[in-house]
Design a protein around this motif. Structure first.
Motif: not given
Length: 123
Positions: A107-108, A25-28, A119-122
């Motif tokens: 992936r965020q 996973r990633v963050m910006t 929300p978390e993506p599907l």
């Protein structure tokens, strides 16, 4: 004009968030700044991350490579670590397209306790 050095408390909050980013996973930078309590301080979050990238060859345990820009790309090519960061992301299963872009919608990562986060993506 130069940007101010990030305050120690901001730095610690950013580093604590980076430590929690799960593999794959990633963050910006902007997201880190927002969650660290300083919305709009993406550049300062970048300065904090740059201090980790500089020590990347020293074996830092923080997953610095999981932080990318708002366009879904690595920003470390200009400091000589872009290829390494892309390789580390790919090794964790983060797909990058032919231009080096990650699909942030897929992936965020947002901490569960962050109520105003998307929300978390599907997948």
């Amino acid at each position: 004009m130069t940007d101010p050095v990030p305050a120690p408390a901001f730095r610690e909050r950013v580093l604590a968030l980076v430590a929690r980013i799960p593999e794959g996973r990633v963050m910006t930078y902007g997201q880190l700044a927002l969650l660290a309590g300083t919305p709009g301080a993406a550049r300062q979050a970048g300065f904090v991350m740059n201090s980790l990238v500089g020590s990347a060859t020293d074996g830092t345990s923080l997953p610095w490579h999981r932080v990318i820009n708002a366009q879904g790309r690595v920003s470390t090519h200009k400091v000589g670590f872009g290829d390494m960061q892309e390789a580390l992301l790919r090794a964790e299963g983060v797909p990058l397209d032919s231009s080096g872009r990650c699909d942030l919608a897929a992936r965020q990562w947002w901490p569960q306790e962050q109520r105003d986060a998307p929300p978390e993506p599907l997948l």
